[in-house]
Structure formats: C-alpha cells, structure tokens
Design an enzyme around this catalytic site. Structure first.
Site, mmCIF file in Angstrom:
data_model
loop_
_atom_site.group_PDB
_atom_site.id
_atom_site.type_symbol
_atom_site.label_atom_id
_atom_site.label_comp_id
_atom_site.label_asym_id
_atom_site.label_seq_id
_atom_site.Cartn_x
_atom_site.Cartn_y
_atom_site.Cartn_z
ATOM 1 N N HIS A 2 -11.012 -6.331 -4.317
ATOM 2 C CA HIS A 2 -10.696 -6.308 -2.883
ATOM 3 C C HIS A 2 -11.663 -7.198 -2.086
ATOM 4 C CE1 HIS A 2 -7.654 -3.840 -0.725
ATOM 5 N NE2 HIS A 2 -8.280 -4.299 0.337
ATOM 6 N N ASP A 45 -6.720 -0.491 -5.796
ATOM 7 C CA ASP A 45 -8.183 -0.347 -5.722
ATOM 8 C C ASP A 45 -8.662 0.158 -4.368
ATOM 9 O OD1 ASP A 45 -7.625 -2.559 -4.189
ATOM 10 O OD2 ASP A 45 -9.140 -3.861 -5.103
ATOM 11 N N SER A 60 -9.233 -7.896 -9.409
ATOM 12 C CA SER A 60 -9.712 -8.008 -8.034
ATOM 13 C C SER A 60 -10.530 -6.782 -7.679
ATOM 14 C CB SER A 60 -8.520 -8.132 -7.076
ATOM 15 O OG SER A 60 -8.927 -8.032 -5.725
ATOM 16 N N ARG A 109 -17.578 -0.883 5.584
ATOM 17 C CA ARG A 109 -17.753 -2.297 5.921
ATOM 18 C C ARG A 109 -18.509 -2.378 7.245
ATOM 19 N NH1 ARG A 109 -11.359 -3.612 4.570
ATOM 20 N NH2 ARG A 109 -11.389 -2.607 2.502
ATOM 21 N N TYR A 153 0.881 -1.153 0.000
ATOM 22 C CA TYR A 153 0.000 0.000 0.000
ATOM 23 C C TYR A 153 0.926 1.212 0.000
ATOM 24 C CZ TYR A 153 -4.279 -2.554 1.335
ATOM 25 O OH TYR A 153 -5.375 -3.372 1.357
ATOM 26 N N LYS A 186 -2.509 -4.681 -8.332
ATOM 27 C CA LYS A 186 -3.574 -5.488 -7.743
ATOM 28 C C LYS A 186 -4.833 -4.636 -7.562
ATOM 29 C CE LYS A 186 -4.712 -8.318 -3.691
ATOM 30 N NZ LYS A 186 -5.899 -7.557 -3.240
#
Length: 405
Positions: free
Chosen positions: A277, A184, A275, A191, A156, A253
C-alpha cells in the site's frame, strides 16, 4: 521534501522542463495544496517501508550483455491477456481530483492515448460511469478513432456487501477487464502527515459514499475517514463470494508473503499485486521486490500459474526492468501518476513517455530487444539476498506463547 512538512503552494515549473519522475514529484511538492501533498505523500508512522520501497532498487545491480543488435526494442506486453504498450498500469489511487479537477478522467484519457491500462479506485473522485464516459466520446472529425481502453476496477469490500456487488456489476457492464481486490487494508494505517493538516469536509467519494471529517482526538486523516466502510472480516473464504459476484478475473492487491501468494494460487486467483500500500498501512513491512525474491526462492511455481505484478516505489524505467527480470509480469505506479496529473492529461502522457524511453534504453543497454528475453541472470541481487526469508517460520526462534486459559 519530507512528507511531514507539506509546503506553501508555489508556481510549478513549466512542463517542458520536466525530464524525470523525480521532477514531477518535486513540482508537486512545491505547488499542490498542503492537504493534497500531505495526503498523497504520507506513509505510515516512521516511513521506513515507504523509503525502502524505492531504495531497494538501488541495491539490485545489472549484469548487462553486450555485442547484441539492439537497433530496435519492443516494450509491449500483455497484462491479463490485454495488450499494453508497456509493462505498466496506472494503479488505483483515491480522490485524484484533489490534484487536478479532471482527476481520474484525465488519467483515463492519457492512459488510453498511451495504450496502457488504468485501474480505477473504489474511492475515486468520480463514479466509474463518469470515468468510462470520458474515454467513450465520439472521435473528432478527420482523426482516427482512439484505441480501445483497458480498464480494471479496484474494489475495497464494503461492510454492506450489496454495495460491493452493485459496484462489480457496474464495472462489468462498462467493460472492466478485471477486478483488483485490495486485501492489505482491513484498517487504515497511522499516517501522521495526513493527520496533521485539516481536511476539507466537503470532500466526498461518490462510489463509497464516504465524506472527509476531522477528528479532534485522532487527527485529520482523510484515509481514516474515507476507509471507515471497509469490511475487516474479509478472508479467504470470501473468494467464493467474489466468484459469485463477478465473472471478471480476480486479482488480489496487497500480497506481502510467499505463503499468501501460494494461497492465492491454490484458490484459483488470476493475479496478485505484491504491494504494501505504498508503505501507508503497516510500517516495516517488506518492499515488494523482496516479496518477489521470496516467491522465487520458496514458491517459484506461483510465477507460472498466476500473473504477478509489483506496485511500490517505482520511479525509473530501470526499476521496471528489474521487476520484470525477477518474474513480475508488469508493474503498477500510483503516486507517480498523481504527481504527473498535477499538469493534467498532458503531464500524464509525458510521464508515461519518460518511463517508456527509460525502459527502452535499459533494454538496449542490457542487450535485449523484447520483454520475452528478460531473466534473473540480468540482475545481481547479492546485496539483498540475506533479507529474503526461507520458509514460513522464523529461521531459529522456536518459542510460542502459551494458550490463554
């Protein structure tokens, strides 16, 4: 069990009773601490993408060939020029010591024994030096030395770029074979299951230096707190900075459109991971298998010039095989490895063995004996082809907003 209803921990079933990846997930759902389960099982808002990541595989059917000698089948392949016994790598996941005290160290040992790569997260529970040291122990007397370990490092990008540059130097020095740059997650998604359960404020990520906290206004999300250091300004112009910062192959990614896959190819990127995530950031983004079909439909040249990986929703050897048939070089699995880690190193080894057996069985029943023989003709995607976009724009809506004055 729904990610929105974390359990009261119970005893998990014995490892010998586990025969599928679904069994590992069920065991985790009843035995992990409530915050651990909610953090890992959660996804963004209404969980649409999270569910679709897995369910999309069920809509792709096989077209098996018969009357072929399949007495043996070879599941081995290469991933970024490194041999692997399976077209599979352990995808990066944060703070895995929440699941088991050995965390990424146990994952590393199991991956080494099984002959597959591990991708270590910037937000791991241990420093990359400590994870690497766990697989660098001298061999036990009268036992063969362990096979060389292939490990990748997930980055990251930090707002303080010097910190990222130092992490890249460390990973390179320790023998990482590639850097997976997550693209991403410039911000963390909402969440809700994670936000509902209080976090342990002693939880620290040693490489990023972040600590968990609880926010009275926005909830108790570990992800939001742990991701506060991530640089939201990361853009295509930073590929040059990445090239200056490391000699390792660079993999992006989090690619979710054929257009970005093409841009990655044009920027000389070595690999991409399709992806979203795990459905944890932006809900209703496409599942990786639809993005793979979008690339096949609109920009197939990407598959010849860039190694393409799929990460998201894979729970069976049949899922792995379908991804390979449609052009993926290998797949990454995140949550599945964490559910297996609930049983420690031995559980992770069994998880890999289950997928190996399922993949080998699928190969034989589809009439192939090694992975060089996979091709799109072995699958029927008609049930989802209408979901694959053509080109960059909307197929018929031509409206554009007026520029602000």
């Amino acid at each position: 069990m729904s990610p929105n209803h974390p359990p009261n921990p119970q005893s998990k079933p014995p490892l010998q009773s586990i025969i599928s990846c679904h069994d590992f997930e069920h065991a985790a759902s009843i035995s992990l601490a409530p915050k651990t389960w909610s953090f890992y099982s959660c996804a963004a808002t209404d969980l649409v993408t999270h569910k679709l990541n897995s369910s999309i595989y069920n809509q792709i059917l096989f077209r098996p060939r018969t009357m072929t000698d399949v007495s043996t089948a070879d599941t081995s392949t290469s991933i970024l020029s490194r041999r692997s016994t399976l077209p599979l790598f352990c995808a990066p996941a944060a703070l895995s010591a929440m699941v088991h005290p050995d965390g990424e160290r146990a994952l590393a040992r199991a991956c080494q024994k099984s002959g597959i790569p591990q991708c270590v997260s910037t937000s791991a529970s241990f420093r990359v030096e400590d994870i690497f040291a766990s697989i660098s122990q001298p061999p036990v007397l009268d036992t063969p030395p362990p096979a060389p370990m292939t490990f990748f490092f997930q980055l990251y990008v930090d707002k303080n770029r010097a910190k990222s540059e130092e992490l890249l130097r460390t990973a390179e020095r320790l023998g990482a074979k590639a850097v997976f740059v997550t693209v991403d997650g410039p911000v963390q998604g909402k969440r809700e299951a994670d936000e509902r359960v209080k976090a342990d404020r002693e939880l620290v990520s040693p490489m990023s230096g972040t600590r968990a906290k609880n926010d009275e206004k926005k909830g108790n999300s570990i992800s939001r707190a742990m991701g506060s250091y991530i640089d939201p300004t990361l853009s295509w112009k930073d590929v040059e900075w990445l090239r200056r910062s490391t000699k390792l192959p660079i993999i992006l990614k989090g690619i979710m459109t054929a257009q970005d896959a093409v841009l990655a190819m044009e920027h000389g990127i070595d690999g991409i991971v399709l992806s979203n995530h795990g459905g944890r950031n932006l809900d209703t983004t496409p599942p990786p298998m639809l993005v793979l079909l979008e690339i096949q439909k609109n920009s197939p040249e990407v598959l010849d010039k860039v190694e393409v990986f799929v990460d998201g929703g894979i729970k069976r050897g049949t899922d792995i095989f379908k991804a390979l048939c449609l052009g993926a070089k290998a797949v990454g699995i995140g949550r599945g490895f964490l559910w297996a880690l609930n049983y420690g190193e031995e559980g992770v080894e069994k998880f890999i063995d289950i997928l190996r057996d399922e993949l080998e069985t699928t190969m034989k029943l589809c009439g192939i004996t090694d992975l060089s023989q996979v091709h799109p003709g072995l699958v029927n995607t008609l049930a989802i082809d209408h979901l694959v976009p053509s080109g960059e724009g909307h197929p018929y809506a031509k409206w554009r907003p007026k520029a602000r004055i």
